[in-house]
Design an enzyme around this catalytic site. Structure first.
Site, PDB file in Angstrom:
ATOM      1  N   ARG A 109       0.836  -1.219   0.000  1.00 33.30           N
ATOM      2  CA  ARG A 109       0.000   0.000   0.000  1.00 33.30           C
ATOM      3  C   ARG A 109       0.863   1.259   0.000  1.00 33.30           C
ATOM      4  O   ARG A 109       0.501   2.273   0.613  1.00 33.30           O
ATOM      5  CB  ARG A 109      -0.973   0.018   1.172  1.00 33.30           C
ATOM      6  CG  ARG A 109      -1.758  -1.265   1.378  1.00 33.30           C
ATOM      7  CD  ARG A 109      -2.494  -1.683   0.131  1.00 33.30           C
ATOM      8  NE  ARG A 109      -3.215  -2.949   0.309  1.00 33.30           N
ATOM      9  CZ  ARG A 109      -3.782  -3.621  -0.679  1.00 33.30           C
ATOM     10  NH1 ARG A 109      -3.712  -3.178  -1.923  1.00 33.30           N
ATOM     11  NH2 ARG A 109      -4.414  -4.727  -0.451  1.00 33.30           N
ATOM     12  N   LYS A 163       0.573  -8.615  13.880  1.00 29.44           N
ATOM     13  CA  LYS A 163      -0.695  -8.895  13.202  1.00 29.44           C
ATOM     14  C   LYS A 163      -0.865 -10.409  13.274  1.00 29.44           C
ATOM     15  O   LYS A 163      -0.120 -11.148  12.622  1.00 29.44           O
ATOM     16  CB  LYS A 163      -0.608  -8.399  11.759  1.00 29.44           C
ATOM     17  CG  LYS A 163      -1.779  -8.809  10.866  1.00 29.44           C
ATOM     18  CD  LYS A 163      -1.647  -8.156   9.481  1.00 29.44           C
ATOM     19  CE  LYS A 163      -2.748  -8.609   8.543  1.00 29.44           C
ATOM     20  NZ  LYS A 163      -2.690  -7.925   7.230  1.00 29.44           N
ATOM     21  N   GLU A 188      -5.834 -12.175   8.074  1.00 35.85           N
ATOM     22  CA  GLU A 188      -5.468 -12.225   6.658  1.00 35.85           C
ATOM     23  C   GLU A 188      -4.303 -13.180   6.404  1.00 35.85           C
ATOM     24  O   GLU A 188      -3.358 -12.865   5.693  1.00 35.85           O
ATOM     25  CB  GLU A 188      -5.153 -10.818   6.135  1.00 35.85           C
ATOM     26  CG  GLU A 188      -6.346  -9.876   6.251  1.00 35.85           C
ATOM     27  CD  GLU A 188      -6.136  -8.495   5.649  1.00 35.85           C
ATOM     28  OE1 GLU A 188      -4.991  -8.033   5.596  1.00 35.85           O
ATOM     29  OE2 GLU A 188      -7.139  -7.901   5.226  1.00 35.85           O
ATOM     30  N   ARG A 244      -2.372  -6.010  17.121  1.00 40.21           N
ATOM     31  CA  ARG A 244      -3.435  -5.399  16.305  1.00 40.21           C
ATOM     32  C   ARG A 244      -4.772  -6.131  16.459  1.00 40.21           C
ATOM     33  O   ARG A 244      -4.817  -7.369  16.540  1.00 40.21           O
ATOM     34  CB  ARG A 244      -3.004  -5.350  14.836  1.00 40.21           C
ATOM     35  CG  ARG A 244      -1.804  -4.438  14.657  1.00 40.21           C
ATOM     36  CD  ARG A 244      -1.335  -4.399  13.238  1.00 40.21           C
ATOM     37  NE  ARG A 244      -2.075  -3.483  12.402  1.00 40.21           N
ATOM     38  CZ  ARG A 244      -2.608  -3.786  11.227  1.00 40.21           C
ATOM     39  NH1 ARG A 244      -2.543  -5.018  10.755  1.00 40.21           N
ATOM     40  NH2 ARG A 244      -3.220  -2.874  10.510  1.00 40.21           N
ATOM     41  N   ASP A 278     -12.005  -1.020   7.383  1.00 40.60           N
ATOM     42  CA  ASP A 278     -10.633  -0.951   6.899  1.00 40.60           C
ATOM     43  C   ASP A 278     -10.351   0.390   6.224  1.00 40.60           C
ATOM     44  O   ASP A 278     -10.161   0.439   5.011  1.00 40.60           O
ATOM     45  CB  ASP A 278     -10.388  -2.103   5.908  1.00 40.60           C
ATOM     46  CG  ASP A 278      -8.924  -2.286   5.584  1.00 40.60           C
ATOM     47  OD1 ASP A 278      -8.095  -1.637   6.233  1.00 40.60           O
ATOM     48  OD2 ASP A 278      -8.620  -3.075   4.677  1.00 40.60           O
ATOM     49  N   GLU A 324      -5.408   3.379  15.433  1.00 36.89           N
ATOM     50  CA  GLU A 324      -4.587   3.319  14.216  1.00 36.89           C
ATOM     51  C   GLU A 324      -5.273   4.071  13.085  1.00 36.89           C
ATOM     52  O   GLU A 324      -6.424   3.796  12.735  1.00 36.89           O
ATOM     53  CB  GLU A 324      -4.366   1.843  13.844  1.00 36.89           C
ATOM     54  CG  GLU A 324      -3.495   1.648  12.609  1.00 36.89           C
ATOM     55  CD  GLU A 324      -3.287   0.156  12.258  1.00 36.89           C
ATOM     56  OE1 GLU A 324      -3.028  -0.652  13.157  1.00 36.89           O
ATOM     57  OE2 GLU A 324      -3.391  -0.167  11.060  1.00 36.89           O
ATOM     58  N   GLU A 339      -4.530   4.367   0.937  1.00 39.25           N
ATOM     59  CA  GLU A 339      -4.974   3.141   0.264  1.00 39.25           C
ATOM     60  C   GLU A 339      -6.366   3.290  -0.340  1.00 39.25           C
ATOM     61  O   GLU A 339      -6.593   2.939  -1.496  1.00 39.25           O
ATOM     62  CB  GLU A 339      -4.950   1.967   1.254  1.00 39.25           C
ATOM     63  CG  GLU A 339      -5.479   0.677   0.652  1.00 39.25           C
ATOM     64  CD  GLU A 339      -5.404  -0.506   1.602  1.00 39.25           C
ATOM     65  OE1 GLU A 339      -4.940  -0.352   2.752  1.00 39.25           O
ATOM     66  OE2 GLU A 339      -5.817  -1.607   1.185  1.00 39.25           O
ATOM     67  N   GLU A 376     -15.023  11.936  -0.997  1.00 38.69           N
ATOM     68  CA  GLU A 376     -16.172  11.139  -0.542  1.00 38.69           C
ATOM     69  C   GLU A 376     -17.344  11.282  -1.518  1.00 38.69           C
ATOM     70  O   GLU A 376     -18.034  10.315  -1.824  1.00 38.69           O
ATOM     71  CB  GLU A 376     -16.588  11.629   0.854  1.00 38.69           C
ATOM     72  CG  GLU A 376     -17.775  10.884   1.436  1.00 38.69           C
ATOM     73  CD  GLU A 376     -18.182  11.420   2.806  1.00 38.69           C
ATOM     74  OE1 GLU A 376     -18.001  12.636   3.051  1.00 38.69           O
ATOM     75  OE2 GLU A 376     -18.679  10.630   3.625  1.00 38.69           O
ATOM     76  N   TRP A 413     -14.338 -11.536   1.243  1.00 41.39           N
ATOM     77  CA  TRP A 413     -13.718 -10.551   2.134  1.00 41.39           C
ATOM     78  C   TRP A 413     -14.686  -9.894   3.126  1.00 41.39           C
ATOM     79  O   TRP A 413     -14.271  -9.156   4.018  1.00 41.39           O
ATOM     80  CB  TRP A 413     -13.018  -9.465   1.304  1.00 41.39           C
ATOM     81  CG  TRP A 413     -11.835 -10.024   0.583  1.00 41.39           C
ATOM     82  CD1 TRP A 413     -11.807 -10.496  -0.696  1.00 41.39           C
ATOM     83  CD2 TRP A 413     -10.514 -10.225   1.113  1.00 41.39           C
ATOM     84  NE1 TRP A 413     -10.553 -10.966  -1.004  1.00 41.39           N
ATOM     85  CE2 TRP A 413      -9.737 -10.806   0.082  1.00 41.39           C
ATOM     86  CE3 TRP A 413      -9.913  -9.953   2.339  1.00 41.39           C
ATOM     87  CZ2 TRP A 413      -8.392 -11.135   0.254  1.00 41.39           C
ATOM     88  CZ3 TRP A 413      -8.571 -10.283   2.513  1.00 41.39           C
ATOM     89  CH2 TRP A 413      -7.828 -10.861   1.486  1.00 41.39           C
TER      90      TRP A 413
HETATM   91  C1  GCV Z   1      -0.840  -4.856   5.704  1.00 39.30           C
HETATM   92  C2  GCV Z   1      -5.860  -3.993   4.533  1.00 39.30           C
HETATM   93  C3  GCV Z   1      -4.831  -3.770   3.486  1.00 39.30           C
HETATM   94  C4  GCV Z   1      -3.665  -4.732   3.646  1.00 39.30           C
HETATM   95  C5  GCV Z   1      -3.112  -4.561   5.056  1.00 39.30           C
HETATM   96  C6  GCV Z   1      -4.224  -4.818   6.060  1.00 39.30           C
HETATM   97  C7  GCV Z   1      -3.779  -4.594   7.495  1.00 39.30           C
HETATM   98  O1  GCV Z   1      -6.483  -5.233   4.365  1.00 39.30           O
HETATM   99  O2  GCV Z   1      -5.404  -3.910   2.219  1.00 39.30           O
HETATM  100  O3  GCV Z   1      -2.715  -4.427   2.682  1.00 39.30           O
HETATM  101  O4  GCV Z   1      -2.048  -5.430   5.287  1.00 39.30           O
HETATM  102  O5  GCV Z   1      -5.277  -3.939   5.812  1.00 39.30           O
HETATM  103  O6  GCV Z   1      -4.065  -3.546   8.020  1.00 39.30           O
HETATM  104  O7  GCV Z   1      -3.165  -5.479   8.055  1.00 39.30           O
END
Ligand code: GCV
Length: 725
Positions: free
Chosen positions: A189, A310, A314, A347, A393, A415, A421, A557, A587
């Site tokens: 990103r 993390k 994911e 996280r 997100d 955060e 992104e 926006e 997702w």
């Molecule tokens: C680093 C989103 C982003 C991912 C990122 C993730 C996160 O899904 O698309 O690139 O991963 O957030 O915050 O861990």
């Protein structure tokens, strides 16, 4: 120590000109220690450029920067030190413009030791500007305050004001990879070229750039960075062990600017690096491996900040594999870091990314709360749960995450995402401080309760009074806050951030972490004043930049996903429109548009029950169609296209109107910049112009795809008969 010199890199908010006021005067620096040496070097460099003087003790000085422990202090500094406590206290604004609000009240300069590790007192008395600090970092931050003030620092006398950061830890996370990732590249990103830390499988080598970055960050108040992606791949996992030297080199480069280094680690490291058969957080061998590894880290980097993790997110490994909780996982690392004063940032971005889109009962927005709220009170004191500001997100518009109000006995860090992104990827102008200000100012328990900034700050005595229905009140009891963290937008690009105007977001993040109450417009003023300190017609340029940037988040926006519905971006790279891009994927980010209506029913009455994760009054406000704010309507409710918003418009007409208006505003923004040619360096002007061309193109694409999509679904024509494809 010399201050970094990068001839081919834009100086961002620290051009030489920003130091003219100091550099053309006589400055006395008193105190010892590496950070005081940094202050001396900064002053010396400015004086060398602008013919000022680095004064010796006993010399006349226009500016005194001194530790309160230095002796003897010159008369003006001594007078300030001797001032009665109440005379020297005041709101710690930290703002050159003086329009800040909401900061912690100032410590009395009369009380030596009351300023803490990073605070300072600033005053001008009898023609001498004085900065006093109890500790060297305070002197560094005080110096940069004088830089922000420029000539104003040397005008009329100013009463003593103490300034201390609201957040103890003000941190930027880098999602930088050592190896170029086949999909995500060098920086996940990242929209600003490569990484300033890593290049093609190795350390980037040039630490001048890293040092210059640290200097820029210190000027905003940031005091911590993590240097690798939270998705810790195979090569990057080794930073913890055999590649630790690379981390130590970065730590050495940023230390002179008061910045501590943190590292993202892979939870399965005991297996991947230690050859163990398990990474079970309750296994004794696993604990011993982490303890020994951490001991080596601190032997190499004594001021190491800690780990970022993390886990179970994911695809990253975590404690779930062993039937353990996130508290078990976080406490394992907190335990081994504690002897050294380190922290783990754990996280809360945990959700099922392999969801069945047909299953309407699973709601990704609920996930972080469902996983973490039950664990409140179980985390060690040096385990900081790091929560994304919204439940999904980093979408253009989300409600504030309910987790932030749900864990009063846990240190929480909020955060943010400086890297854009989902907000235009540094091709679109999108000044994010207004969004962050809304987040930080949100009061989960309503007007009488604390805001998000206070919860992240913690320590300021907000407690949960069960007798009061679980609503915090003043009076102590809340765990010390975890601070503010953001994903950095910096790369090895000449302008640091790809889009030169995206520098303002990085600047604003640091300043808001220091003073969360700062007004975004005033902050932008600060950034403009420093960044464009030299050049013709500053006023006209300032006006133009405000016109382009103040409202740019709302403009973005308008032409993207409507009414808080989120995720209409192209899957994978997340740039540009694709209304159904994520609609039938695993997702968990859906909008459920059909011929009758659009939006996600997250009510308790008929939906996923997400509204119940908020305390009163928001659980009610969001639950009811009558009170839910327009801008979040489709986040909380599924409604027919003819539903009438509080604005008086229908949902479908709102979609059409905002998309036409947003694309038009993007075109206006470009027009404004075209008129500003000649007011800034031609190369910078051209870079911004090239980005604006893309923004206008992309905004039109958004407008046309979103409008066409909803026209075709709903069959409702635009009331104004504009062209919809
Ligand atoms: C680093 C989103 C982003 C991912 C990122 C993730 C996160 O899904 O698309 O690139 O991963 O957030 O915050 O861990």
């Amino acid at each position: 120590m010399t201050t970094p010199d990068l001839t081919d890199v834009h100086p961002a908010w620290l051009p030489p000109e920003a130091f003219r006021a100091i550099g053309s005067r006589r400055t006395l620096v008193l105190g010892d220690g590496p950070l005081v040496e940094t202050v001396r070097a900064e002053v010396a460099q400015a004086c060398a450029r602008y013919d000022g003087t680095v004064a010796a003790p006993g010399d006349e000085a226009d500016l005194v920067l001194a530790l309160t422990t230095a002796t003897p202090l010159p008369p003006a500094a001594q007078a300030l030190l001797d001032e009665p406590a109440d005379a020297a206290s005041g709101a710690a604004t930290g703002a050159a413009s003086g329009t800040a609000s909401g900061a912690a009240s100032g410590a009395a300069s009369g009380a030596v030791g009351g300023l803490g590790d990073e605070g300072y007192v600033l005053a001008r008395l009898g023609g001498v500007t004085v900065v006093l600090a109890d500790a060297p970092a305070g002197l560094l931050y005080g110096l940069f305050h004088v830089v922000r003030l420029g000539e104003q620092a040397f005008g009329a006398d100013r009463p003593a004001r103490a300034h201390r950061p609201a957040m103890r830890r003000r941190m930027l996370d880098h999602w930088d990879n050592i190896d170029v990732h086949p999909v995500m590249g060098q920086v996940e990103r990242g929209y600003s070229g490569g990484s300033i830390f890593w290049r093609d499988g190795a350390a980037a080598g040039d630490l001048t750039r890293v040092r210059a970055y640290a200097r820029l960050l210190a000027a905003t108040g940031v005091n911590a960075i993590s240097v690798n992606n939270v998705n810790v791949h195979a090569t990057e996992a080794h930073l913890l062990t055999d590649r630790l030297g690379d981390v130590a080199a970065i730590a050495d480069a940023v230390r002179p600017y008061g910045i501590r280094v943190h590292l993202s680690v892979n939870f399965a490291s005991p297996i991947a690096l230690g050859g163990l058969a398990t990474a079970d957080p309750l296994d004794e061998d696993v604990r011993a491996w982490w303890a020994a590894t951490t001991e080596r880290v601190y032997a190499t980097i004594p001021d190491f900040g800690g780990y970022v993790v993390k886990a179970d997110s994911e695809g990253q490994p975590g404690p779930f594999a062993y039937g353990r909780t996130h508290a078990d996982g976080a406490n394992l690392l907190a335990g081994v870091l504690a002897p050294y004063g380190g922290v783990v940032h754990w996280r809360a971005f945990v959700y099922n990314h392999r969801q069945d889109w047909r299953d309407r009962s699973t709601d990704r927005a609920r996930a972080a709360f469902d996983h973490f709220a039950p664990l409140d009170g179980q985390f060690h004191d040096n385990a900081i749960v790091q929560v994304k500001h919204g439940p999904l997100d980093f979408q253009t518009r989300e409600p504030v995450s309910p987790v932030i109000a749900a864990m009063p006995a846990t240190r929480l860090a909020v955060e943010l995402q400086v890297t854009q992104e989902y907000t235009g990827q540094q091709r679109h102008v999108c000044y994010l401080a207004p969004m962050w200000r809304e987040v930080l100012g949100f009061r989960p328990w309503g007007q009488d309760g604390p805001d998000v900034a206070a919860l992240a700050t913690g320590g300021q005595a907000v407690s949960r009074s069960l007798a009061d229905g679980g609503r915090p009140a003043d009076g102590g009891g809340l765990a010390d806050g975890g601070g503010l963290v953001a994903v950095s937008n910096v790369g090895d690009d000449r302008y640091w951030t790809g889009h030169p105007l995206a520098q303002a977001n990085l600047y604003a993040f640091g300043r808001l972490a220091w003073v969360p109450g700062l007004d975004p417009t005033a902050l932008l003023d600060e950034w403009i004043g420093l960044t464009f300190a030299a050049g013709p017609d500053r006023e006209a340029l300032g006006r133009t930049l405000h016109e382009m940037m103040d409202g740019s988040w709302r403009t973005y926006e308008r032409y993207t996903a409507p009414l808080g519905v989120g995720f209409m971006v192209r899957p994978g790279h997340h740039y540009g429109p694709d209304v159904d891009g994520y609609e039938y994927t695993p997702w968990g980010t859906y909008h459920f548009a059909d011929r009758d209506g659009v939006g996600v029913d997250r009510t308790r009455a008929t939906g996923t029950g997400y509204t119940g994760q908020y305390p009163q009054p928001w659980s009610e406000v969001y639950e009811s169609l009558d009170t839910c704010p327009d801008e979040l309507l489709l986040f909380f409710h599924h409604v027919p296209y003819g539903h009438v918003l509080q604005s008086g418009s229908t949902v479908i007409q709102h979609i059409y109107d905002t998309h036409f208006a947003g694309a038009e505003q993007a075109a206006q923004t470009r027009l404004r910049w075209e008129k500003a040619e000649g007011l800034v360096d031609p190369a910078l002007w051209a870079r911004v112009k090239e980005r604006l061309d893309e923004q206008v193109r992309s905004a039109e694409e958004w407008r046309d795809q979103v409008n066409a999509y909803f026209f075709r679904k709903s069959g409702v024509p635009d009331a104004h008969g504009r062209r919809i494809h």
